[in-house]
Design a protein around this motif. Structure first.
Motif, PDB file in Angstrom:
ATOM      1  N   VAL A  39       0.877  -1.165   0.000  1.00 60.23           N
ATOM      2  CA  VAL A  39       0.000   0.000   0.000  1.00 60.23           C
ATOM      3  C   VAL A  39       0.919   1.221   0.000  1.00 60.23           C
ATOM      4  CG1 VAL A  39      -1.818   1.271   1.191  1.00 60.23           C
ATOM      5  CG2 VAL A  39      -1.775  -1.236   1.290  1.00 60.23           C
ATOM      6  N   TYR A  40       0.797   2.077  -1.022  1.00 60.06           N
ATOM      7  CA  TYR A  40       1.731   3.193  -1.136  1.00 60.06           C
ATOM      8  C   TYR A  40       0.988   4.524  -1.198  1.00 60.06           C
ATOM      9  CZ  TYR A  40       0.648   3.779  -6.146  1.00 60.06           C
ATOM     10  OH  TYR A  40       0.011   4.020  -7.346  1.00 60.06           O
ATOM     11  N   LYS A  41       1.743   5.585  -0.915  1.00 52.98           N
ATOM     12  CA  LYS A  41       1.266   6.949  -1.176  1.00 52.98           C
ATOM     13  C   LYS A  41       2.417   7.732  -1.786  1.00 52.98           C
ATOM     14  CE  LYS A  41       2.436   9.204   3.242  1.00 52.98           C
ATOM     15  NZ  LYS A  41       1.981  10.078   4.333  1.00 52.98           N
ATOM     16  N   VAL A  42       2.095   8.583  -2.771  1.00 53.11           N
ATOM     17  CA  VAL A  42       3.083   9.434  -3.424  1.00 53.11           C
ATOM     18  C   VAL A  42       2.508  10.840  -3.505  1.00 53.11           C
ATOM     19  CG1 VAL A  42       4.379   9.897  -5.541  1.00 53.11           C
ATOM     20  CG2 VAL A  42       4.079   7.546  -4.754  1.00 53.11           C
ATOM     21  N   SER A  43       3.254  11.814  -3.046  1.00 54.68           N
ATOM     22  CA  SER A  43       2.797  13.205  -3.042  1.00 54.68           C
ATOM     23  C   SER A  43       2.528  13.695  -4.459  1.00 54.68           C
ATOM     24  CB  SER A  43       3.849  14.092  -2.372  1.00 54.68           C
ATOM     25  OG  SER A  43       3.539  15.456  -2.530  1.00 54.68           O
ATOM     26  N   CYS A  81      -1.184  -2.795  -4.322  1.00 51.50           N
ATOM     27  CA  CYS A  81      -0.561  -3.702  -5.299  1.00 51.50           C
ATOM     28  C   CYS A  81      -0.301  -5.056  -4.661  1.00 51.50           C
ATOM     29  CB  CYS A  81       0.776  -3.131  -5.797  1.00 51.50           C
ATOM     30  SG  CYS A  81       0.813  -1.357  -6.089  1.00 51.50           S
ATOM     31  N   ASN A  82      -0.085  -6.045  -5.534  1.00 55.06           N
ATOM     32  CA  ASN A  82       0.498  -7.297  -5.073  1.00 55.06           C
ATOM     33  C   ASN A  82       1.952  -7.321  -5.547  1.00 55.06           C
ATOM     34  OD1 ASN A  82       0.357  -7.950  -7.789  1.00 55.06           O
ATOM     35  ND2 ASN A  82      -0.981  -9.721  -7.520  1.00 55.06           N
ATOM     36  N   HIS A  83       2.566  -8.493  -5.677  1.00 60.07           N
ATOM     37  CA  HIS A  83       3.987  -8.552  -6.011  1.00 60.07           C
ATOM     38  C   HIS A  83       4.283  -8.149  -7.446  1.00 60.07           C
ATOM     39  CE1 HIS A  83       2.467 -12.313  -7.653  1.00 60.07           C
ATOM     40  NE2 HIS A  83       3.569 -12.417  -8.356  1.00 60.07           N
ATOM     41  N   SER A  84       3.240  -8.018  -8.289  1.00 58.61           N
ATOM     42  CA  SER A  84       3.524  -7.726  -9.693  1.00 58.61           C
ATOM     43  C   SER A  84       2.581  -6.704 -10.325  1.00 58.61           C
ATOM     44  CB  SER A  84       3.466  -9.019 -10.519  1.00 58.61           C
ATOM     45  OG  SER A  84       2.206  -9.661 -10.369  1.00 58.61           O
ATOM     46  N   HIS A  85       1.396  -6.437  -9.742  1.00 61.09           N
ATOM     47  CA  HIS A  85       0.425  -5.559 -10.389  1.00 61.09           C
ATOM     48  C   HIS A  85      -0.183  -4.560  -9.406  1.00 61.09           C
ATOM     49  CE1 HIS A  85       0.376  -9.089 -13.180  1.00 61.09           C
ATOM     50  NE2 HIS A  85       0.389  -8.118 -14.074  1.00 61.09           N
ATOM     51  N   GLU A  86      -0.676  -3.450  -9.973  1.00 61.14           N
ATOM     52  CA  GLU A  86      -1.429  -2.472  -9.191  1.00 61.14           C
ATOM     53  C   GLU A  86      -2.905  -2.595  -9.551  1.00 61.14           C
ATOM     54  OE1 GLU A  86      -1.773   2.344  -8.387  1.00 61.14           O
ATOM     55  OE2 GLU A  86       0.079   1.497  -9.220  1.00 61.14           O
ATOM     56  N   PHE A  87      -3.776  -2.310  -8.569  1.00 62.06           N
ATOM     57  CA  PHE A  87      -5.198  -2.558  -8.746  1.00 62.06           C
ATOM     58  C   PHE A  87      -6.024  -1.276  -8.597  1.00 62.06           C
ATOM     59  CE2 PHE A  87      -3.358  -6.401  -6.738  1.00 62.06           C
ATOM     60  CZ  PHE A  87      -3.467  -7.253  -7.820  1.00 62.06           C
ATOM     61  N   PHE A  88      -7.185  -1.309  -9.246  1.00 60.44           N
ATOM     62  CA  PHE A  88      -8.184  -0.244  -9.149  1.00 60.44           C
ATOM     63  C   PHE A  88      -9.165  -0.612  -8.039  1.00 60.44           C
ATOM     64  CE2 PHE A  88     -11.825   2.310 -10.314  1.00 60.44           C
ATOM     65  CZ  PHE A  88     -11.275   3.450 -10.905  1.00 60.44           C
ATOM     66  N   GLN A 110       4.749  -2.393   3.195  1.00 54.32           N
ATOM     67  CA  GLN A 110       4.829  -3.745   2.641  1.00 54.32           C
ATOM     68  C   GLN A 110       4.484  -4.775   3.705  1.00 54.32           C
ATOM     69  OE1 GLN A 110       8.858  -3.846   1.044  1.00 54.32           O
ATOM     70  NE2 GLN A 110       8.158  -2.942  -0.864  1.00 54.32           N
ATOM     71  N   GLY A 111       3.794  -5.803   3.265  1.00 58.54           N
ATOM     72  CA  GLY A 111       3.407  -6.841   4.203  1.00 58.54           C
ATOM     73  C   GLY A 111       2.819  -8.043   3.494  1.00 58.54           C
ATOM     74  N   GLU A 112       2.060  -8.831   4.242  1.00 56.88           N
ATOM     75  CA  GLU A 112       1.448 -10.056   3.731  1.00 56.88           C
ATOM     76  C   GLU A 112      -0.073  -9.936   3.815  1.00 56.88           C
ATOM     77  OE1 GLU A 112       2.880 -12.989   2.719  1.00 56.88           O
ATOM     78  OE2 GLU A 112       4.987 -12.682   3.216  1.00 56.88           O
ATOM     79  N   LEU A 113      -0.731 -10.350   2.739  1.00 57.46           N
ATOM     80  CA  LEU A 113      -2.182 -10.525   2.765  1.00 57.46           C
ATOM     81  C   LEU A 113      -2.442 -11.959   3.197  1.00 57.46           C
ATOM     82  CD1 LEU A 113      -5.149  -9.833   2.164  1.00 57.46           C
ATOM     83  CD2 LEU A 113      -4.696 -10.402  -0.236  1.00 57.46           C
TER      84      LEU A 113
END
Length: 725
Positions: free
Chosen positions: A546-550, A593-600, A631-634
């Protein structure tokens, strides 16, 4: 004289003329006050009443001071001021606006470090930031680069407080120049210049002197050398430029190049720089001139890199090269290499070695006509009739657990067992299993079965010798060459929806070395009792970020998938699902995201659903960093077959780290744990901190400890340990 008094004189010139004291009176009072201050004379007016010089008439141009042309003896340098501590500065309040940019603050920091008045660790402690944050800020270049680091405002305020108490940072360069000017014989002595031209190293005529130091070690030597009295950066740049002697030598080496190299971080970062090679040759000649012995680090490097450190790879080149020797992983920083460019660079991710050449270290017969062959710390069990062809010290091809072997003619002997399907291809997934009471972990094959590997190996033997060739080949991964893939378990019972793009190249993909592969590094006798690890429970989940970018970080946002309404499958011509407020706020963009893709966030995605129910979408805004990826585990009932026995329908996002996107580094483990505890975010269970020997004296004992962790909070068996150090 007070500041108010000066203001009256400056702002009301008429009053100044009306009330002006006799000519030269103010100047003499100020001069006397300065002299008294130097001599620590306690006075009330700034000078002693018995000091007649205060009342002497001022010198005029028509009355030059006597002996004005006589050469003065060099003045004794004043004793250095004591650096005030943060406790002494605590009550000082700075309410002035910040007018100094990032580069100006960085120059003050570097000046303080070069002067030797404080160490980097000490400065970080004084301003209340981590050393990693300070290093990240110092690595940036540009007036506005580094504003997101907490080190920027903290250092600015710290130096403002020093100014408020009258403390001046020593200017080392100015001091060196003054020492030249005030030399007793009047000649301009070459202060700080060391002549090493009488020392010759093999290969220096062609700039091919073998290098036996890492970039970080050279940076440490540069920092120490620049703290010597009289040494300036300009002279040092001239000294290291003189070590380049080939036709391709650089025209010159500027202090800006030196500053850029010093600002990098990583064993390889800066390996291609002319500063790195020139500084190494200079320091090697200096060591010989001063008759100093080689350090243990130097001996280790010479043993690991017989032909010298690779100066063609600065950590940014994704090619098949010799990785750092496993025995030197504690010296080499090969996880998140820094770059020498100010531009945003993608991260090189950890990649697991699935297939490699290993050496047989042990062989033992067990019951039921079985034999155990050990390669490194991995055990492989097979029928004795098949295992008799392997001998101790033989080189074999080893395939790790979760390698997916495709159904090709090369592996025709395995066809009867190839019942697995992965990515639409039939093949065999290598599993671990217990045979006759012994774990069998992976598969081994004779080296001769792979001609492309043997041909490469023999060619290297001819070129560099058998010992060096063997050392090289033991470090390579041949998975891509042989078509071996990493098996990915079908992790979700629910389909994943709303894919909008790939995981950004700026977010580091976490990956773990297996203890069986780096046991000799972890249990290195020189570091085993000094290195501290965070030991946590290994969860049976899938990677989640889970990320945030200004919104102001435009250079970073370019590396993330574009945000636009999500098309609806049965309405291709419609407007689609609008961008929800969870993904875009007034201040920043938020992604899952997961390890390879970002989601809507389409209301159906299991990753977004878990992020929202866990509260992480709201809490990420409370973490005081502008650009981060949590970063973590689902984990949960629909993940990995629910081996952790979660109640039906329950899922969690459990954090193990926070990646600083701008600084390209992880926050300290204890910082992450404290943040999670403060904000009420689930964190992986921490079993403790300390040396690895706290949990086992060797690989075998550590594995035994991991096998006996018992059950988790929902009754499922604990999967193992994670050691982060």
């Amino acid at each position: 004289m007070s500041d108010n008094r000066r203001g009256v004189l400056r702002d009301n010139p008429e009053a100044a003329r009306t009330n002006a004291p006799p000519s030269g009176y103010l100047e003499n009072i100020l001069n006397a006050a300065a002299a008294a201050d130097k001599e620590n004379v306690p006075t009330g007016t700034g000078f002693s009443p018995t000091d007649k010089a205060a009342f002497a008439p001022a010198a005029t141009p028509s009355q030059p001071a006597p002996n004005s042309r006589k050469r003065k003896a060099p003045a004794t340098p004043p004793a250095p001021q004591r650096l005030p501590t943060s406790d002494e500065l605590e009550d000082i309040v700075i309410d002035a606006p910040m007018r100094e940019n990032c580069d100006q603050v960085r120059r003050k920091i570097n000046r303080a470090l070069d002067a030797g008045i404080i160490t980097k660790t000490g400065l970080a402690g004084e301003i209340g930031v981590s050393v990693k944050s300070l290093n990240g800020f110092l690595r940036e270049h540009g007036a506005f680069k580094g504003q997101g680091y907490s080190s920027y405002p903290a250092a600015w305020e710290y130096f403002k407080k020093l100014d408020a108490v009258g403390y001046k940072i020593p200017n080392k360069t100015a001091a060196a120049k003054k020492q030249k000017t005030d030399s007793a014989d009047g000649a301009e002595a070459d202060i700080g210049k060391v002549d090493v031209s009488d020392i010759h190293l093999e290969g220096e005529e062609t700039d091919e002197v073998p290098v036996y130091d890492t970039c970080d070690e050279i940076r440490r030597k540069i920092d120490a050398y620049l703290r010597r009295p009289g040494v300036t950066q300009a002279q040092f740049c001239r000294d290291i430029h003189a070590q380049h002697q080939s036709a391709k030598r650089p025209a010159n080496i500027h202090t800006s190049q030196l500053a850029r190299f010093r600002g990098m971080k990583g064993a390889r970062a800066g390996a291609t720089s002319s500063v790195f090679y020139g500084a190494y040759v200079f320091f090697e000649k200096l060591r010989i001139k001063e008759k100093k012995p080689m350090t243990q680090h130097r001996k280790d490097m010479e043993e690991a890199w017989p032909n010298g450190f690779d100066r063609t790879d600065d950590g940014r080149i994704a090619a098949l090269r010799t990785p750092s020797p496993r025995k030197l992983l504690d010296i080499m920083d090969n996880v998140t290499p820094a770059t020498s460019s100010n531009a945003v660079q993608p991260i090189q991710h950890y990649k697991r070695t699935l297939v490699g050449v290993r050496k047989v270290t042990a062989k033992k017969k067990i019951e039921d006509h079985r034999t155990v062959v050990t390669v490194d710390n991995w055990t492989v069990v097979g029928l004795t009739a098949h295992m008799k062809r392997y001998k101790v010290d033989d080189l074999v091809v080893y395939m790790e657990i979760d390698s997916f072997i495709p159904k090709t003619n090369r592996f025709f002997e395995l066809w009867p067992r190839m019942t697995d399907v992965f990515d639409g291809e039939q093949g065999l997934r290598v599993r671990s299993h217990v045979v006759a009471g012994t774990w069998s972990q992976g598969m081994i094959f004779p080296l001769e079965q792979f001609p492309e590997i043997t041909v490469y190996y023999h060619n290297r033997v001819v070129k560099v010798g058998q010992e060096n060739a063997t050392t090289e080949i033991l470090k390579y991964s041949f998975a891509d060459h042989l078509g071996i893939k990493k098996w990915e378990y079908p992790t979700h019972e629910r389909p994943v929806t709303g894919i909008i793009g790939e995981l950004s190249a700026l977010i580091h993909k976490p990956g773990n070395w297996r203890i069986q592969d780096i046991g000799n590094v972890v249990f290195n006798p020189r570091t085993v009792n000094t290195r501290t690890y965070q030991v946590t429970e290994k969860l049976d989940g899938v990677s989640m970020h889970v990320y945030k970018v200004s919104n102001s970080s435009k250079d970073l946002l370019d590396f993330f998938p574009a945000l636009r309404p999500l098309p609806i499958a049965d309405k291709p011509d419609g407007d689609g699902i609008p961008i929800p407020p969870t993904m875009q706020t007034e201040r920043c963009r938020v992604g899952v995201c997961n390890h390879s893709h970002e989601f809507f966030d389409d209301g159906k995605n299991i990753y977004w659903e878990t992020a929202k129910t866990s509260g992480i979408i709201d809490k990420i805004h409370q973490i005081p960093f502008r650009n981060i990826a949590i970063q973590g585990e689902l984990v949960g009932s629909h993940i990995q077959g629910n081996t952790m026995r979660y109640p039906e329908g329950k899922h969690e996002f459990v954090v193990f780290g926070i990646w600083d996107i701008g600084a390209k580094e992880y926050l300290a483990f204890k910082t992450v744990e404290l943040l999670c505890k403060t904000l009420g975010i689930a964190h992986v269970p921490v079993l403790g901190y300390g040396p690895v020997t706290k949990y086992g004296k060797n690989v075998k004992e550590l594995l035994a400890y991991a096998d006996n962790l018992g059950t988790g909070k929902y009754g499922g068996l604990r999967r193992g340990l994670d050691l982060q150090g």
